[in-house]
Structures are given as C-alpha cells and as structure tokens.
Design an enzyme around this catalytic site. Sequence first.
Site, PDB file in Angstrom:
ATOM      1  N   CYS A   2       3.681   0.538  14.904  1.00 54.04           N
ATOM      2  CA  CYS A   2       5.049   0.479  15.407  1.00 54.04           C
ATOM      3  C   CYS A   2       5.436  -0.965  15.725  1.00 54.04           C
ATOM      4  O   CYS A   2       4.675  -1.731  16.293  1.00 54.04           O
ATOM      5  CB  CYS A   2       5.271   1.319  16.650  1.00 54.04           C
ATOM      6  SG  CYS A   2       4.982   3.051  16.390  1.00 54.04           S
ATOM      7  N   ARG A  27       3.981  -3.181  10.482  1.00 59.82           N
ATOM      8  CA  ARG A  27       3.362  -2.463  11.606  1.00 59.82           C
ATOM      9  C   ARG A  27       3.527  -0.948  11.504  1.00 59.82           C
ATOM     10  O   ARG A  27       2.966  -0.201  12.292  1.00 59.82           O
ATOM     11  CB  ARG A  27       3.974  -2.931  12.924  1.00 59.82           C
ATOM     12  CG  ARG A  27       3.785  -4.397  13.191  1.00 59.82           C
ATOM     13  CD  ARG A  27       4.347  -4.769  14.534  1.00 59.82           C
ATOM     14  NE  ARG A  27       3.515  -4.299  15.611  1.00 59.82           N
ATOM     15  CZ  ARG A  27       2.494  -4.954  16.122  1.00 59.82           C
ATOM     16  NH1 ARG A  27       2.171  -6.130  15.636  1.00 59.82           N
ATOM     17  NH2 ARG A  27       1.777  -4.446  17.102  1.00 59.82           N
ATOM     18  N   TRP A  74       5.027   3.896  13.130  1.00 59.16           N
ATOM     19  CA  TRP A  74       3.801   4.396  12.515  1.00 59.16           C
ATOM     20  C   TRP A  74       3.431   5.615  13.333  1.00 59.16           C
ATOM     21  O   TRP A  74       3.057   5.501  14.501  1.00 59.16           O
ATOM     22  CB  TRP A  74       2.715   3.331  12.573  1.00 59.16           C
ATOM     23  CG  TRP A  74       1.457   3.687  11.830  1.00 59.16           C
ATOM     24  CD1 TRP A  74       1.238   3.520  10.496  1.00 59.16           C
ATOM     25  CD2 TRP A  74       0.245   4.229  12.379  1.00 59.16           C
ATOM     26  NE1 TRP A  74      -0.029   3.943  10.177  1.00 59.16           N
ATOM     27  CE2 TRP A  74      -0.663   4.369  11.308  1.00 59.16           C
ATOM     28  CE3 TRP A  74      -0.165   4.599  13.649  1.00 59.16           C
ATOM     29  CZ2 TRP A  74      -1.944   4.881  11.470  1.00 59.16           C
ATOM     30  CZ3 TRP A  74      -1.450   5.099  13.813  1.00 59.16           C
ATOM     31  CH2 TRP A  74      -2.320   5.235  12.736  1.00 59.16           C
ATOM     32  N   ASN A 100       5.543   1.748  21.391  1.00 63.08           N
ATOM     33  CA  ASN A 100       4.375   1.584  20.535  1.00 63.08           C
ATOM     34  C   ASN A 100       3.163   1.952  21.373  1.00 63.08           C
ATOM     35  O   ASN A 100       2.978   1.385  22.451  1.00 63.08           O
ATOM     36  CB  ASN A 100       4.292   0.113  20.081  1.00 63.08           C
ATOM     37  CG  ASN A 100       2.994  -0.211  19.363  1.00 63.08           C
ATOM     38  OD1 ASN A 100       2.322   0.678  18.863  1.00 63.08           O
ATOM     39  ND2 ASN A 100       2.648  -1.484  19.324  1.00 63.08           N
ATOM     40  N   GLY A 101       2.357   2.912  20.930  1.00 61.18           N
ATOM     41  CA  GLY A 101       1.169   3.272  21.705  1.00 61.18           C
ATOM     42  C   GLY A 101       1.016   4.770  21.809  1.00 61.18           C
ATOM     43  O   GLY A 101       1.652   5.530  21.080  1.00 61.18           O
ATOM     44  N   GLU A 480     -15.830  -5.816   1.049  1.00 62.63           N
ATOM     45  CA  GLU A 480     -14.448  -6.287   1.167  1.00 62.63           C
ATOM     46  C   GLU A 480     -13.680  -6.045  -0.137  1.00 62.63           C
ATOM     47  O   GLU A 480     -12.515  -5.625  -0.119  1.00 62.63           O
ATOM     48  CB  GLU A 480     -14.449  -7.779   1.555  1.00 62.63           C
ATOM     49  CG  GLU A 480     -13.101  -8.453   1.653  1.00 62.63           C
ATOM     50  CD  GLU A 480     -12.139  -7.840   2.675  1.00 62.63           C
ATOM     51  OE1 GLU A 480     -12.559  -6.964   3.451  1.00 62.63           O
ATOM     52  OE2 GLU A 480     -10.965  -8.215   2.664  1.00 62.63           O
ATOM     53  N   LYS A 484     -10.368  -3.734  -0.333  1.00 64.46           N
ATOM     54  CA  LYS A 484      -9.065  -4.192  -0.853  1.00 64.46           C
ATOM     55  C   LYS A 484      -8.559  -3.212  -1.904  1.00 64.46           C
ATOM     56  O   LYS A 484      -7.401  -2.834  -1.897  1.00 64.46           O
ATOM     57  CB  LYS A 484      -9.180  -5.591  -1.489  1.00 64.46           C
ATOM     58  CG  LYS A 484      -9.343  -6.757  -0.574  1.00 64.46           C
ATOM     59  CD  LYS A 484      -8.187  -7.052   0.335  1.00 64.46           C
ATOM     60  CE  LYS A 484      -8.301  -6.324   1.633  1.00 64.46           C
ATOM     61  NZ  LYS A 484      -8.709  -6.966   2.805  1.00 64.46           N
ATOM     62  N   GLU A 487      -7.555   0.351  -0.330  1.00 63.17           N
ATOM     63  CA  GLU A 487      -6.428   0.443   0.599  1.00 63.17           C
ATOM     64  C   GLU A 487      -5.079   0.180  -0.072  1.00 63.17           C
ATOM     65  O   GLU A 487      -4.066   0.703   0.381  1.00 63.17           O
ATOM     66  CB  GLU A 487      -6.619  -0.457   1.821  1.00 63.17           C
ATOM     67  CG  GLU A 487      -6.544  -1.932   1.551  1.00 63.17           C
ATOM     68  CD  GLU A 487      -6.729  -2.771   2.813  1.00 63.17           C
ATOM     69  OE1 GLU A 487      -6.435  -2.303   3.911  1.00 63.17           O
ATOM     70  OE2 GLU A 487      -7.180  -3.928   2.671  1.00 63.17           O
ATOM     71  N   HIS A 503     -31.330   4.130  -4.550  1.00 65.50           N
ATOM     72  CA  HIS A 503     -31.721   5.135  -3.545  1.00 65.50           C
ATOM     73  C   HIS A 503     -30.663   6.221  -3.389  1.00 65.50           C
ATOM     74  O   HIS A 503     -30.653   6.915  -2.376  1.00 65.50           O
ATOM     75  CB  HIS A 503     -31.996   4.448  -2.204  1.00 65.50           C
ATOM     76  CG  HIS A 503     -33.137   3.482  -2.271  1.00 65.50           C
ATOM     77  ND1 HIS A 503     -34.449   3.884  -2.366  1.00 65.50           N
ATOM     78  CD2 HIS A 503     -33.166   2.128  -2.298  1.00 65.50           C
ATOM     79  CE1 HIS A 503     -35.231   2.818  -2.438  1.00 65.50           C
ATOM     80  NE2 HIS A 503     -34.472   1.732  -2.395  1.00 65.50           N
ATOM     81  N   LYS A 602      -0.601  -2.794  10.039  1.00 61.66           N
ATOM     82  CA  LYS A 602      -1.393  -4.014  10.073  1.00 61.66           C
ATOM     83  C   LYS A 602      -2.169  -4.195  11.366  1.00 61.66           C
ATOM     84  O   LYS A 602      -3.350  -4.493  11.347  1.00 61.66           O
ATOM     85  CB  LYS A 602      -0.509  -5.230   9.810  1.00 61.66           C
ATOM     86  CG  LYS A 602      -1.361  -6.485   9.671  1.00 61.66           C
ATOM     87  CD  LYS A 602      -0.806  -7.453   8.708  1.00 61.66           C
ATOM     88  CE  LYS A 602      -1.728  -8.635   8.521  1.00 61.66           C
ATOM     89  NZ  LYS A 602      -2.846  -8.331   7.602  1.00 61.66           N
TER      90      LYS A 602
HETATM   91  C1  F6R Z   1      -7.804  -4.595   5.793  1.00 64.67           C
HETATM   92  C2  F6R Z   1      -7.319  -5.004   7.105  1.00 64.67           C
HETATM   93  C3  F6R Z   1      -7.872  -4.298   8.298  1.00 64.67           C
HETATM   94  C4  F6R Z   1      -8.007  -5.280   9.473  1.00 64.67           C
HETATM   95  C5  F6R Z   1      -8.434  -4.531  10.736  1.00 64.67           C
HETATM   96  C6  F6R Z   1      -8.650  -5.473  11.899  1.00 64.67           C
HETATM   97  O1  F6R Z   1      -7.225  -5.353   4.774  1.00 64.67           O
HETATM   98  O2  F6R Z   1      -6.476  -5.850   7.230  1.00 64.67           O
HETATM   99  O3  F6R Z   1      -9.091  -3.696   8.005  1.00 64.67           O
HETATM  100  O4  F6R Z   1      -8.940  -6.266   9.148  1.00 64.67           O
HETATM  101  O5  F6R Z   1      -7.464  -3.583  11.076  1.00 64.67           O
HETATM  102  O6  F6R Z   1      -7.494  -6.200  12.192  1.00 64.67           O
HETATM  103  P1  F6R Z   1      -7.545  -7.539  13.030  1.00 64.67           P
HETATM  104  O7  F6R Z   1      -8.269  -8.549  12.241  1.00 64.67           O
HETATM  105  O8  F6R Z   1      -6.111  -7.900  13.284  1.00 64.67           O
HETATM  106  O9  F6R Z   1      -8.277  -7.217  14.300  1.00 64.67           O
END
Ligand code: F6R
Length: 607
Positions: A2, A27, A74, A100-101, A480, A484, A487, A503, A602
Amino acid sequence: MCGIVGYIGQREVVPMLLDGLETLAYRGYDSAGVVVVRDGELEAVKAEGKLEQLVEKLKGESLVGSHGLGHTRWATHGAPSERNAHPITDSKRRLALIHNGIIENFLPLKKRLIEEGWEFTSDTDTEVVANLIGSYLKHDLKAATQQAIAELEGMYAFAAVSTVSGDAEIVAARKGPPLVIGLGDGECFLASDPAALLAYTKNVVFLENGDLCRLTAAGAKIWDRDGREVERQTVRLTWDPIQAEKGGFKHFMLKEIHEQPQAIQDTFAGRVDFETNTIGFDNFALTSEEAARIERVQILACGTSWHSGLVGKFMIEELARIPVDVDYGSEYRYRDPVVGEGVLALGISQSGETADTLSAMEAASDRGAQLLAICNVPGSQATRISEGVIYTHAGPEIGVASTKAFTTQLTALFLLALYLRQQRGLPIEPQQLSELAKLPHAIADIMDTEAELEELARRYARFEDFLYLGRGINYPIALEGALKLKEISYSHAEGYPAGEMKHGPIALIDESFPVVAIATGSRVFEKVCSNMQEVKARDGVVIAVTDRPAEELSEVADEVIQVPRSSDLLQPLVNVIPLQLFAYFVAVRRGADVDQPRNLAKSVTVE
Ligand code: F6R
C-alpha cells in the site's frame, strides 16, 4: 504494501496525489483512490485495478479541494475491489482514512463498534480504524486519533482527513510501516516513500514508530508515543527526481539494470582510497579493538537482500576470517538464536522498511548484538535503529524486482569485508581493489550483449520450468537468477547448488526443463562442467553462463552466455547481470507486467 500520499497547500490537490501515487504504484496495485475535502465535504473517487483505472475514472470528475489523500492498495483484509479500496470513510462520513498495515485486533473492535451502532460496508480492517476514530471524533481529529491508536494492535501507517476540522489538516500515525513528511513553502506532503516527494521537496522528516502528526499548510507538528510534542530531524534528500522516471526505457526494471555500472561506482566511490589501499565509511567505524572483538556476523534479510547476504558470507569469511550466519528475517525472530556481545548483526534491506528484517534486527539488538545496516533508503527505519549504516548509492529503485539494489548491496558487502579485514590488521591487496574498480566497465560490456540475450529469451520464453545451478559463491546467484525469472515471468524456476542436483532434482531433467548453469571462476569450474554433463546425459538443455571461451563448453552446453572475468569474490556481480536481462526479456516476451508483477509489492511492511 500500500502506498500513501497526502497533500495540503496551494497546489491543485488531485494532480499532486496522482503523481505521488504513480511513484508509489510499486507498493501495491490492486485498487487506488483519492479523497479531497471541499467546503467541509468529503469527495472521493476509487477504482479497482491499477492507477490508470482511477485516472480514467477521474476524467469525468471535477475533484477540487484544499487538501486530500491518495492510496494505492495491496490487499491484506478483503479482496481487491472498489468496495475495499481506500479511502475508507467512517459510517457517519465525517472522516476519510487511508491505511497501510494490518490491525490485528480488528475483530473485537469491529464487534464493539457494531454494537455501538457503527456500520461496515467493506471487508477491510481499515474501516475499523475509520469508525473507531469516528466514535471519538467531536471537533478535534488529532485528539480522536490519539484515543483510537491507544486501542489498536498491529502495524499501521495511516492518514485521515475530516469534515469537522476547522482548519484544513491531515492527521497521520505510524507504528511499523513507513511514513515521511515533506516540507515545502506554505505546503506539506505525506508519503510512504520519499521517492514520491522528490519532484516537490527534498526536505523530509521520517516519522518514528508511535508518532502521530498533524499537517497544515503552515507545517507539521509531531507527538511521540507518550503524547509529548517532539521535533524530528529534517533530512535533506540527495536523490535526483529524474532518477525516479523511466528516462526512455520501456520499464523501470530495464532502466535500473542499465544503471548498475554507475550505481556500483557510486557505492564504492569515496570509500576506497586506491593510493593507500584502505577503506573507510561515513556512518560506520570500528577501532581495531572493536573489530577484534567481533566473534561472528549474523546477516538478517529477506528475498533478494537475503541472497546478497549469502554472497556476503563468502566475502566476509574469506577476507576477514570471521564466521558468518545468514538468516531470513522471518525465521530468525521465531527461533532462539544464540546472540550476544561479540555478534555484529547486519541487516540488509533496500527499502529499510521490510517488517521481517526489522523485527529480526531488533531481536538481535535486544540480545546485545551490535547493529549495522546496509540500506538504500536514507533515513528509513533500518538506518534509524542501527548503530552504523553503510548506504548503497543505488538511487530510488522502482521496479518491483530488485536489480541495482542487489549489486550495490554486494559492492557494500565487499567493502565491509575488506574493512573488517583491514581493522583486524590484515593487509588489503591492491588487486582486490583494482578488480573492484574494473567492475563498472565489465558490467557495461554485458549491456552491449543485450540483443543476444533478448534473442536467447525469445527461444526459451515458452518453457514453464527452469533449474538454475551454481556452486560456492555463485550458488546464491543461481537462487537470485531463479527468483528474478519466477517473480516477473511467472515461469517456475528453482535455484540449486550444482553439486546437490544429483541428490534429487536430477529426476526432473528432460528436454522440457532447461538448466541455467553458472560456470565461472577457477575453483569449481570443472565441477560445474561435470554437473552440466550429467544434465546432457539425460537429454537436458543447458544454458551456461561462463567467463571461458565458448569452445571449452561445446560438449556440455547448448547455449553459452559469455561474461567478462573478475576476481572470484566479485564474479557474482558480473554473473547476475545476464540473468537479470534474461528474466526481463522472457517476462516481456510472455506479456507479463514487468514492473508490477501480480501479487507482489516492493516494500513488504507487514509480517
Ligand atoms: C525480489 C525483491 C524482494 C526483496 C525483499 C526484501 O526482487 O525485491 O525479494 O528483496 O522483499 O526487500 P528489502 O531489501 O527492501 O528489505
């Protein structure tokens, strides 16, 4: 999680709110809404779906007022719908609220409010807050809010406007999720993230947990959790508003991938003295005695930041010879970790607002650990609770999938490892630094191969499953790369340590399950080649990322992505770049919404 934006002043309110919401759309993007107060009346417009839906709906409206609020959602409580979109009003329609929360005790509060005659028309916990404040509201919104928050359990950041306020005002409160006030000349702003305010002001005040504030055009007043009026420090942002725009790129993610050479350079510049081979930071320093007393480093992070922590473990253990554990923030706080003096707890977070990471950092600090943050957002909560901060200088990261934040975190971790080494009396070799200096160029060279990666992505975009393999320091890069891809393209992808494939996961291998293998460096190159051989022997398809000539892999790989060679500890920063680009182009090819993938947000400011 949010996005909140508020404005009070002389500008046209709705355009400012929409502009702020556009920056905050990362967000959450299930629904959006705005409210303005005009002549003692609340006028709100809300729409399900992305911000564009709201913008479209507003075309038919003439929403003007002296102040207002905007929200992008969100969903937590209640499905994404117009009914559950914010702003939410109390049932007497005397106030409107954006939130937000998560309010944990919303059920008993709702029951009580219903008994008192308050009505509920949405499925949100936000409506409980609106009605609760409404139940205390006579003429003073701040006093009613103060009474209400004394009864709220959970985490929240919210802002409210009311029809009963004599003067135009916005009242906001924070416990957990971020809220930042922007100070202008005869105007005040409010947002979940300072990036939303960059075009308007660079003078911001971050609210602390438990704070309540009242904004008028003349300025902001803040009260702490005990109700005492307090002064909070005004921070001057150094970010450039242009950085929060797409700058000709189709997506923020692609722009941010391209910004990495500069961002990495900005992160090491000013901290490395290449003449004396020494490292120093502005907001973190240890004497040699303090460095010698560190027995263990505990890294706490989530998601991509957790992956950077896994790489950091290799860097710190090898360079500083200190043992390192890497924990998920969400796991750490619910076990009984062995922490105490002698532990340097290192929180890694792009946003500095991730609830799980923050709670883990607080838990470590409560048990006596020294707290250090690697963080991208100046003034964010992680930086405020920590004794030291190493800022990554990535600039605002808007794309939901983290790219430049990751590689700048790796740069900061490398600097930290060298710094710990130096403070523990071990010399820094010039070559360790010269390899760092070469990185921006090496990464820029990979951008030149973008067209080939796009073509590769075109050939593989139809596959539904991928396995990413890496060993040693490149195992986190396999994780990673897989994260990527999954997601943003919604293809299933798993990262695995290459040596572990036999394994179990090897059972999955066939011609429909491409394997992306990272085969770089000197230590485990041959081992990874053997793992690729195992895939080929089972009719698997191999895409190799390598720093060797393609011919060396002709027997074991169907596709070869060549990357420049760096030192073993810095090679992950190089290797991840083609994996970011590959994921990006696969997602574009599959028609996915790259910057705003479904179900994601995010900054994850709820547990
Ligand atoms: C993936 C991504 C998330 C963040 C995670 C932590 O691309 O961006 O996995 O890395 O939500 O976020 P921060 O770094 O803001 O604590």
